[in-house]
Design a protein around this motif. Structure first.
Motif, PDB file in Angstrom:
ATOM      1  N   ILE A  59      -6.498   9.176  -0.490  1.00 15.54           N
ATOM      2  CA  ILE A  59      -6.103   8.407  -1.668  1.00 15.54           C
ATOM      3  C   ILE A  59      -5.138   7.314  -1.234  1.00 15.54           C
ATOM      4  CG2 ILE A  59      -4.946   8.490  -3.915  1.00 15.54           C
ATOM      5  CD1 ILE A  59      -5.823  11.462  -4.039  1.00 15.54           C
ATOM      6  N   VAL A  60      -5.469   6.073  -1.593  1.00 18.37           N
ATOM      7  CA  VAL A  60      -4.643   4.916  -1.240  1.00 18.37           C
ATOM      8  C   VAL A  60      -4.527   4.039  -2.476  1.00 18.37           C
ATOM      9  CG1 VAL A  60      -4.339   2.953   0.323  1.00 18.37           C
ATOM     10  CG2 VAL A  60      -5.512   5.007   1.133  1.00 18.37           C
ATOM     11  N   SER A  61      -3.377   3.377  -2.618  1.00 17.68           N
ATOM     12  CA  SER A  61      -3.177   2.479  -3.755  1.00 17.68           C
ATOM     13  C   SER A  61      -2.519   1.185  -3.313  1.00 17.68           C
ATOM     14  CB  SER A  61      -2.288   3.147  -4.810  1.00 17.68           C
ATOM     15  OG  SER A  61      -1.938   2.219  -5.828  1.00 17.68           O
ATOM     16  N   THR A  62      -3.035   0.060  -3.826  1.00 19.38           N
ATOM     17  CA  THR A  62      -2.315  -1.212  -3.790  1.00 19.38           C
ATOM     18  C   THR A  62      -2.153  -1.702  -5.233  1.00 19.38           C
ATOM     19  OG1 THR A  62      -4.414  -2.362  -3.376  1.00 19.38           O
ATOM     20  CG2 THR A  62      -3.004  -1.921  -1.467  1.00 19.38           C
ATOM     21  N   GLY A  63      -1.960  -0.758  -6.128  1.00 19.13           N
ATOM     22  CA  GLY A  63      -1.821  -1.032  -7.550  1.00 19.13           C
ATOM     23  C   GLY A  63      -2.567  -0.019  -8.391  1.00 19.13           C
ATOM     24  N   LEU A  64      -3.680   0.476  -7.865  1.00 20.78           N
ATOM     25  CA  LEU A  64      -4.463   1.541  -8.513  1.00 20.78           C
ATOM     26  C   LEU A  64      -4.850   2.570  -7.463  1.00 20.78           C
ATOM     27  CD1 LEU A  64      -6.937  -0.546 -10.744  1.00 20.78           C
ATOM     28  CD2 LEU A  64      -4.837   0.586 -11.479  1.00 20.78           C
ATOM     29  N   ARG A  65      -4.765   3.836  -7.815  1.00 21.38           N
ATOM     30  CA  ARG A  65      -5.114   4.908  -6.889  1.00 21.38           C
ATOM     31  C   ARG A  65      -6.630   5.088  -6.829  1.00 21.38           C
ATOM     32  NH1 ARG A  65      -1.413   9.298  -6.024  1.00 21.38           N
ATOM     33  NH2 ARG A  65      -3.077  10.772  -6.531  1.00 21.38           N
ATOM     34  N   ASP A  66      -7.173   5.067  -5.607  1.00 15.39           N
ATOM     35  CA  ASP A  66      -8.589   5.334  -5.372  1.00 15.39           C
ATOM     36  C   ASP A  66      -8.734   6.318  -4.229  1.00 15.39           C
ATOM     37  OD1 ASP A  66     -10.545   3.782  -7.028  1.00 15.39           O
ATOM     38  OD2 ASP A  66      -9.364   2.084  -6.323  1.00 15.39           O
ATOM     39  N   ILE A  67      -9.823   7.073  -4.261  1.00 17.33           N
ATOM     40  CA  ILE A  67     -10.170   7.910  -3.112  1.00 17.33           C
ATOM     41  C   ILE A  67     -11.078   7.086  -2.205  1.00 17.33           C
ATOM     42  CG2 ILE A  67     -11.194  10.062  -2.305  1.00 17.33           C
ATOM     43  CD1 ILE A  67     -10.670  11.289  -5.026  1.00 17.33           C
ATOM     44  N   ALA A 116     -18.015  -5.307  -7.498  1.00 15.36           N
ATOM     45  CA  ALA A 116     -16.955  -5.907  -6.675  1.00 15.36           C
ATOM     46  C   ALA A 116     -15.621  -5.415  -7.204  1.00 15.36           C
ATOM     47  CB  ALA A 116     -17.016  -7.436  -6.719  1.00 15.36           C
ATOM     48  N   THR A 117     -14.795  -4.881  -6.331  1.00 14.48           N
ATOM     49  CA  THR A 117     -13.546  -4.238  -6.747  1.00 14.48           C
ATOM     50  C   THR A 117     -12.399  -4.754  -5.891  1.00 14.48           C
ATOM     51  OG1 THR A 117     -14.937  -2.270  -7.067  1.00 14.48           O
ATOM     52  CG2 THR A 117     -12.576  -2.009  -7.402  1.00 14.48           C
ATOM     53  N   GLY A 118     -11.580  -5.637  -6.456  1.00 14.30           N
ATOM     54  CA  GLY A 118     -10.522  -6.263  -5.683  1.00 14.30           C
ATOM     55  C   GLY A 118      -9.453  -5.303  -5.221  1.00 14.30           C
ATOM     56  N   THR A 119      -8.947  -4.492  -6.144  1.00 13.11           N
ATOM     57  CA  THR A 119      -7.852  -3.590  -5.771  1.00 13.11           C
ATOM     58  C   THR A 119      -8.304  -2.576  -4.722  1.00 13.11           C
ATOM     59  OG1 THR A 119      -8.408  -2.292  -7.741  1.00 13.11           O
ATOM     60  CG2 THR A 119      -6.564  -3.803  -7.922  1.00 13.11           C
ATOM     61  N   SER A 120      -9.499  -2.048  -4.859  1.00 16.77           N
ATOM     62  CA  SER A 120      -9.987  -1.044  -3.909  1.00 16.77           C
ATOM     63  C   SER A 120     -10.150  -1.619  -2.510  1.00 16.77           C
ATOM     64  CB  SER A 120     -11.321  -0.465  -4.387  1.00 16.77           C
ATOM     65  OG  SER A 120     -11.191   0.144  -5.649  1.00 16.77           O
ATOM     66  N   ASN A 121     -10.581  -2.869  -2.423  1.00 18.62           N
ATOM     67  CA  ASN A 121     -10.778  -3.460  -1.102  1.00 18.62           C
ATOM     68  C   ASN A 121      -9.461  -3.896  -0.465  1.00 18.62           C
ATOM     69  OD1 ASN A 121     -13.689  -3.401  -0.419  1.00 18.62           O
ATOM     70  ND2 ASN A 121     -13.873  -4.408  -2.403  1.00 18.62           N
ATOM     71  N   PRO A 156       0.801  -1.223   0.000  1.00 21.65           N
ATOM     72  CA  PRO A 156       0.000   0.000   0.000  1.00 21.65           C
ATOM     73  C   PRO A 156       0.831   1.269   0.000  1.00 21.65           C
ATOM     74  CG  PRO A 156      -0.022  -1.007   2.160  1.00 21.65           C
ATOM     75  CD  PRO A 156       0.632  -1.992   1.240  1.00 21.65           C
ATOM     76  N   GLN A 157       0.319   2.262  -0.699  1.00 20.75           N
ATOM     77  CA  GLN A 157       0.873   3.612  -0.670  1.00 20.75           C
ATOM     78  C   GLN A 157      -0.238   4.546  -0.238  1.00 20.75           C
ATOM     79  OE1 GLN A 157       2.438   3.282  -4.898  1.00 20.75           O
ATOM     80  NE2 GLN A 157       4.120   4.404  -3.952  1.00 20.75           N
ATOM     81  N   PHE A 158       0.070   5.422   0.710  1.00 25.12           N
ATOM     82  CA  PHE A 158      -0.914   6.341   1.265  1.00 25.12           C
ATOM     83  C   PHE A 158      -0.565   7.747   0.798  1.00 25.12           C
ATOM     84  CE2 PHE A 158      -0.576   2.673   4.005  1.00 25.12           C
ATOM     85  CZ  PHE A 158      -1.910   2.317   4.203  1.00 25.12           C
TER      86      PHE A 158
END
Length: 293
Positions: free
Chosen positions: A153-161, A222-227, A123-125
């Protein structure tokens, strides 16, 4: 060209729900270029379609296309691809695989129950976003959106709010303004919004909704990267203890009539630092079809 495409639902709850995905297996068709993959994804119309190819760096290379453009990674489509291969006898229970993606080389495992798990990037914060900026795009007042947890905004491969919502009722009452969400997504260079509430009536850790209109995905079930990012965020902000980051389950898709269950877990170092993020689930409803391009 006649292309064989498999369709199925990833993160399905039993035989119901889940997130529809398209998968083109390596070896099923002639080599496809980016424009042809984009045409297939647009024709299929699902939030993402995965294209599997040979890789010199891993067991497989996977490219992911929304109806609008290519994205670096898609959790539910990876689950779909390996769940499909398992059902066809092309991937074994207990086996581990590596995949080459634009988000890096990642691991995929199939456990003894046939659940497929994807290891995501660490994760990147990133920056926090104000309630005043986000609330109007959800049809809410800033005071209603305020929470003890930050919008971040957090990412484990894709950036999401990631956006905390105080109750299930408020989550269900959200009225997204897709033009405004698109504009904010462009401004912060994110895929979209991932809303969640910890107000759940059962053993689920959170119930979620996901909006990514910038990529022609109004809402995703269902969103794997976001969860994966969400579990990392909850741990980072003290909502899950060291002992509460395994066997975590998120619900999504209820607002769409597509109930989905996303399993997630963190693996931690002895000092409590996140060293692996994994999401997993099952697949259902496999069908084989042909698309002419």
């Amino acid at each position: 060209m006649n292309v064989v495409v498999y369709t199925l639902n990833a993160f399905a709850k039993g035989e119901r729900g889940g997130n529809p995905a398209g998968v083109v297996l390596e070896g099923e068709d002639l080599s496809l270029d980016d424009s042809e993959m984009q045409l297939i994804a647009k024709e299929l119309g699902f939030s993402e379609t995965a294209f599997m190819e040979k890789s010199k760096l891993a067991n497989y290379k996977i490219s992911y296309f929304t109806p609008a453009s290519e994205v670096d990674l898609c959790g539910h489509d990876t689950i779909a691809a390996f769940g499909l291969m398992h059902s066809l006898g092309l991937a074994e229970v207990g086996a581990s695989y590596t995949i080459e993606t634009k988000a890096g080389i990642l691991d995929v495992d199939i456990n003894s129950e046939g659940l497929v798990y994807l290891s995501q990037a660490l994760p990147q914060f990133f920056e926090r976003v104000s309630c005043e900026e986000i609330a109007p795009s959800l049809g809410m007042d800033p005071e209603t959106l305020e929470s003890e947890l930050p919008i971040q905004i957090v990412s484990t491969g894709l950036r999401d709010i990631l956006i905390p919502i105080r109750s299930r009722n408020l989550l269900n009452e959200v009225h997204p303004n897709f033009d405004a969400i698109t504009a904010i997504s462009k401004k912060y260079d994110v895929v979209g919004y991932h809303l969640f509430t910890l107000d759940t009536p059962d053993n689920a850790t959170a119930e979620c909704r996901n909006f990514a209109p910038l990529y022609d995905i109004p809402e995703e079930s269902a969103t794997g990267t976001s969860n994966g990012a969400l579990l990392s965020y909850l741990y980072q902000h003290g909502q899950r203890s060291l002992e509460e980051v395994e066997h975590v389950m998120f619900r999504q898709g209820n607002s769409m009539g597509c109930p989905s269950e996303i399993k997630a877990e963190l693996r931690l170092s002895e000092r409590g630092v996140i060293k692996q993020v994994r999401v997993g689930g099952t697949v259902a409803g496999i069908e084989r079809r042909h698309i002419m391009i």
